[in-house]
Structures are given as structure tokens and as C-alpha cells.
Design a protein around this motif. Structure first.
Motif, PDB file in Angstrom:
ATOM      1  N   GLY A  53       0.813  -1.201   0.000  1.00  0.00           N
ATOM      2  CA  GLY A  53       0.000   0.000   0.000  1.00  0.00           C
ATOM      3  C   GLY A  53       0.850   1.256   0.000  1.00  0.00           C
ATOM      4  N   ALA A  54       1.968   1.217   0.736  1.00  0.00           N
ATOM      5  CA  ALA A  54       2.864   2.378   0.770  1.00  0.00           C
ATOM      6  C   ALA A  54       3.414   2.681  -0.614  1.00  0.00           C
ATOM      7  N   ALA A  55       3.717   1.629  -1.387  1.00  0.00           N
ATOM      8  CA  ALA A  55       4.212   1.833  -2.758  1.00  0.00           C
ATOM      9  C   ALA A  55       3.132   2.448  -3.638  1.00  0.00           C
ATOM     10  N   VAL A  56       1.881   2.027  -3.429  1.00  0.00           N
ATOM     11  CA  VAL A  56       0.760   2.591  -4.191  1.00  0.00           C
ATOM     12  C   VAL A  56       0.613   4.077  -3.871  1.00  0.00           C
ATOM     13  N   VAL A  57       0.653   4.411  -2.584  1.00  0.00           N
ATOM     14  CA  VAL A  57       0.505   5.809  -2.170  1.00  0.00           C
ATOM     15  C   VAL A  57       1.646   6.655  -2.719  1.00  0.00           C
ATOM     16  N   ALA A  58       2.878   6.158  -2.607  1.00  0.00           N
ATOM     17  CA  ALA A  58       4.033   6.919  -3.095  1.00  0.00           C
ATOM     18  C   ALA A  58       3.920   7.182  -4.591  1.00  0.00           C
ATOM     19  N   ARG A  59       3.433   6.202  -5.332  1.00  0.00           N
ATOM     20  CA  ARG A  59       3.263   6.412  -6.773  1.00  0.00           C
ATOM     21  C   ARG A  59       2.175   7.447  -7.045  1.00  0.00           C
ATOM     22  N   ALA A  60       1.099   7.403  -6.263  1.00  0.00           N
ATOM     23  CA  ALA A  60       0.039   8.400  -6.435  1.00  0.00           C
ATOM     24  C   ALA A  60       0.548   9.805  -6.129  1.00  0.00           C
ATOM     25  N   TRP A  61       1.454   9.915  -5.170  1.00  0.00           N
ATOM     26  CA  TRP A  61       2.019  11.216  -4.826  1.00  0.00           C
ATOM     27  C   TRP A  61       2.901  11.775  -5.946  1.00  0.00           C
ATOM     28  N   THR A  62       3.515  10.887  -6.718  1.00  0.00           N
ATOM     29  CA  THR A  62       4.511  11.332  -7.702  1.00  0.00           C
ATOM     30  C   THR A  62       4.044  11.243  -9.148  1.00  0.00           C
ATOM     31  N   THR A 175       9.080  17.106   0.912  1.00  0.00           N
ATOM     32  CA  THR A 175       9.408  15.807   0.315  1.00  0.00           C
ATOM     33  C   THR A 175       9.606  15.892  -1.198  1.00  0.00           C
ATOM     34  N   SER A 176       9.728  17.096  -1.720  1.00  0.00           N
ATOM     35  CA  SER A 176       9.763  17.256  -3.179  1.00  0.00           C
ATOM     36  C   SER A 176      10.941  16.554  -3.836  1.00  0.00           C
ATOM     37  N   GLY A 177      12.043  16.413  -3.136  1.00  0.00           N
ATOM     38  CA  GLY A 177      13.213  15.785  -3.748  1.00  0.00           C
ATOM     39  C   GLY A 177      13.362  14.304  -3.445  1.00  0.00           C
ATOM     40  N   MET A 178      12.369  13.708  -2.827  1.00  0.00           N
ATOM     41  CA  MET A 178      12.482  12.314  -2.405  1.00  0.00           C
ATOM     42  C   MET A 178      12.065  11.357  -3.518  1.00  0.00           C
ATOM     43  N   THR A 179      12.682  10.192  -3.543  1.00  0.00           N
ATOM     44  CA  THR A 179      12.343   9.158  -4.519  1.00  0.00           C
ATOM     45  C   THR A 179      11.069   8.440  -4.068  1.00  0.00           C
ATOM     46  N   PRO A 180      10.405   7.706  -4.989  1.00  0.00           N
ATOM     47  CA  PRO A 180       9.226   6.939  -4.587  1.00  0.00           C
ATOM     48  C   PRO A 180       9.528   5.974  -3.434  1.00  0.00           C
ATOM     49  N   GLY A 181      10.698   5.350  -3.458  1.00  0.00           N
ATOM     50  CA  GLY A 181      11.049   4.434  -2.375  1.00  0.00           C
ATOM     51  C   GLY A 181      11.178   5.153  -1.042  1.00  0.00           C
ATOM     52  N   GLU A 182      11.774   6.342  -1.063  1.00  0.00           N
ATOM     53  CA  GLU A 182      11.889   7.125   0.170  1.00  0.00           C
ATOM     54  C   GLU A 182      10.523   7.596   0.644  1.00  0.00           C
ATOM     55  N   LEU A 183       9.688   7.992  -0.297  1.00  0.00           N
ATOM     56  CA  LEU A 183       8.338   8.426   0.063  1.00  0.00           C
ATOM     57  C   LEU A 183       7.538   7.282   0.672  1.00  0.00           C
ATOM     58  N   ALA A 184       7.679   6.081   0.113  1.00  0.00           N
ATOM     59  CA  ALA A 184       6.951   4.924   0.643  1.00  0.00           C
ATOM     60  C   ALA A 184       7.302   4.687   2.104  1.00  0.00           C
ATOM     61  N   GLY A 185       8.534   5.017   2.476  1.00  0.00           N
ATOM     62  CA  GLY A 185       8.956   4.840   3.860  1.00  0.00           C
ATOM     63  C   GLY A 185       8.251   5.771   4.833  1.00  0.00           C
ATOM     64  N   LEU A 186       7.577   6.790   4.299  1.00  0.00           N
ATOM     65  CA  LEU A 186       6.834   7.729   5.147  1.00  0.00           C
ATOM     66  C   LEU A 186       5.383   7.302   5.355  1.00  0.00           C
ATOM     67  N   VAL A 187       4.955   6.313   4.582  1.00  0.00           N
ATOM     68  CA  VAL A 187       3.550   5.890   4.626  1.00  0.00           C
ATOM     69  C   VAL A 187       3.390   4.766   5.650  1.00  0.00           C
ATOM     70  N   THR A 188       2.568   4.988   6.637  1.00  0.00           N
ATOM     71  CA  THR A 188       2.336   3.980   7.672  1.00  0.00           C
ATOM     72  C   THR A 188       1.014   3.263   7.431  1.00  0.00           C
ATOM     73  N   ARG A 189       0.881   2.103   8.034  1.00  0.00           N
ATOM     74  CA  ARG A 189      -0.385   1.374   7.968  1.00  0.00           C
ATOM     75  C   ARG A 189      -1.517   2.245   8.518  1.00  0.00           C
ATOM     76  N   GLU A 190      -1.245   2.942   9.644  1.00  0.00           N
ATOM     77  CA  GLU A 190      -2.275   3.774  10.253  1.00  0.00           C
ATOM     78  C   GLU A 190      -2.704   4.909   9.332  1.00  0.00           C
ATOM     79  N   SER A 191      -1.749   5.458   8.565  1.00  0.00           N
ATOM     80  CA  SER A 191      -2.120   6.553   7.659  1.00  0.00           C
ATOM     81  C   SER A 191      -2.997   6.055   6.521  1.00  0.00           C
ATOM     82  N   MET A 192      -2.878   4.759   6.167  1.00  0.00           N
ATOM     83  CA  MET A 192      -3.710   4.195   5.107  1.00  0.00           C
ATOM     84  C   MET A 192      -5.070   3.719   5.634  1.00  0.00           C
TER      85      MET A 192
END
Length: 202
Positions: A53-62, A175-192
Motif C-alpha cells: 500500500g505504501a508503494a501505491v501511495v508513493a506512486r500516487a504522490w509522484t 518531500t519534493s526531492g524524495m524518490t518513490p522508495g523514500e516516500l513509501a517509507g513515510l507511509v504507515t499502515r495507520e495513515s492508510m
């Protein structure tokens, strides 16, 4: 959960100890194969879980095109990333905004999108959460440490056997300079689920 360290059982919490005891009895009776159980646990711990899910969210962000697809047809958008299977056949993504915060629950049982968020936390299945988050969502979120502005509306989505939800939290500032992988690390189960926010980068 490994099976070759019985001396560690005294360090388990009561629920884990019960599960271990039940598994041992079933294995001794030849009703289950402990290797198969380990394979299932490994699948949900490392292959099916909140990292998906974190990967899905990170992709949606970018990727605005992907975010639009996710809004229109979350099932297909998520499946395009290889995340399909049990408890995730029909998905809907709901996006948090400054004006609206989304929270998911299953008031009847514990329907939950396993393919993108792994196994549900114990509190998600509790009668208290399932009943109270619908009646007093702001108070319940505060108990999770999440206090939202008074002008932010809270919408509660009730999962069913036919439809499960994924909350797309707002992307944190800085977070503008972060990669999708780095962004995914910010996504928690609770946030989803909606009981938390995405982490702020260090």
C-alpha cells in the motif's frame, strides 16, 4: 513465527502463546504442516503487507496520471502494480485533503484490504473501534494521537465483503526531492487506515 525455539515461549505475549500452543497441538495431530504455516506467515509479513500500500501511495504522490486512475478505478490501478488477491478484489481509494480526512472501518466484522495492507491490527477488529469510530470519529482519532483542525471534515468509510478502502494520506511537506522508495517509507499502515498521518521526513 519460528518453530524451533520453544525456550522463547515464555517471552511471548498471552495471545502469541495461545497461538503457539494451538499450532503445536494441531501439528502433533498431523492436522497442519508447520512449514506451510511458516510460508503463509512469511507471505503476509514480507510479500503481502503495508509496504504494498505504501508503494501505491508513493506512486500516487509522484504520478498524477496514476493518482487519477487510482481515484477512478483503484482495483485496476493497484493490480497494475502486481498487488492482487484475497481481500483486495474490489478496492476504492479515498484521498485526504485539508478539507476532508478519511477513516476506514468494518462495522460488521473486520473486512480489510490484505493485499495492500497485510493483516489487520487487533484494534481494527475490536468492537470498541468498530462502533465508536462511526459515532465519534474525532474523539477516536484523538486517542490515536491525531488531532485534526475543527474545520477538517471527517468521513468514515465502512468496508464490506464486496468493497474495501485504501486511504491515500496527504503528502508531507518537504518531500519534493524524495524518490518513490523514500516516500513509501513515510507511509504507515495507520495513515492508510486514516487513524494517523504520513510521517514527516527527518
Amino acid at each position: 513465527m519460528p518453530h524451533d525455539h520453544p525456550d522463547h515461549d515464555n517471552h511471548l505475549d498471552p495471545m502469541d502463546a495461545r497461538v503457539r500452543a494451538l499450532e503445536t497441538i494441531l501439528a502433533e495431530k498431523g492436522l497442519i504442516d508447520t512449514a506451510a504455516v511458516d510460508a503463509i506467515i512469511d507471505t503476509y509479513a514480507h510479500k503481502v503487507g503495508p509496504q504494498n500500500g505504501a508503494a501505491v501511495v508513493a506512486r500516487a504522490w509522484t504520478d498524477p496520471a496514476f493518482a487519477d486512475w487510482l481515484r477512478r478505478d483503484a482495483t485496476a490501478a493497484i493490480a497494475s502494480m502486481g498487488f492482487t488477491g484475497r481481500q483486495g478484489e474490489h478496492m476504492q481509494a479515498v484521498f485526504n485533503t485539508p478539507a476532508q480526512h478519511n477513516v476506514i472501518v468494518c462495522t460488521l466484522c473486520s473486512c480489510y484490504p490484505w493485499t495492500v495492507m497485510g493483516l489487520p491490527p487487533a484494534w481494527y477488529k475490536s468492537p470498541s473501534y468498530r462502533s465508536r469510530v462511526v459515532i465519534e470519529p474525532r474523539a477516536v482519532l484523538a486517542e490515536f494521537g491525531l488531532t485534526l483542525p475543527e474545520d477538517t471534515a471527517i468521513r468514515v468509510w465502512d468496508s464490506t465483503a464486496e468493497l474495501r478502502y485504501l486511504v491515500v494520506p496527504m503528502r508531507p511537506e518537504g518531500t519534493s526531492g524524495m524518490t518513490p522508495g523514500e516516500l513509501a517509507g513515510l507511509v504507515t499502515r495507520e495513515s492508510m487506515i486514516g487513524t494517523g498521518l504520513a510521517r514527516v521526513p527527518q
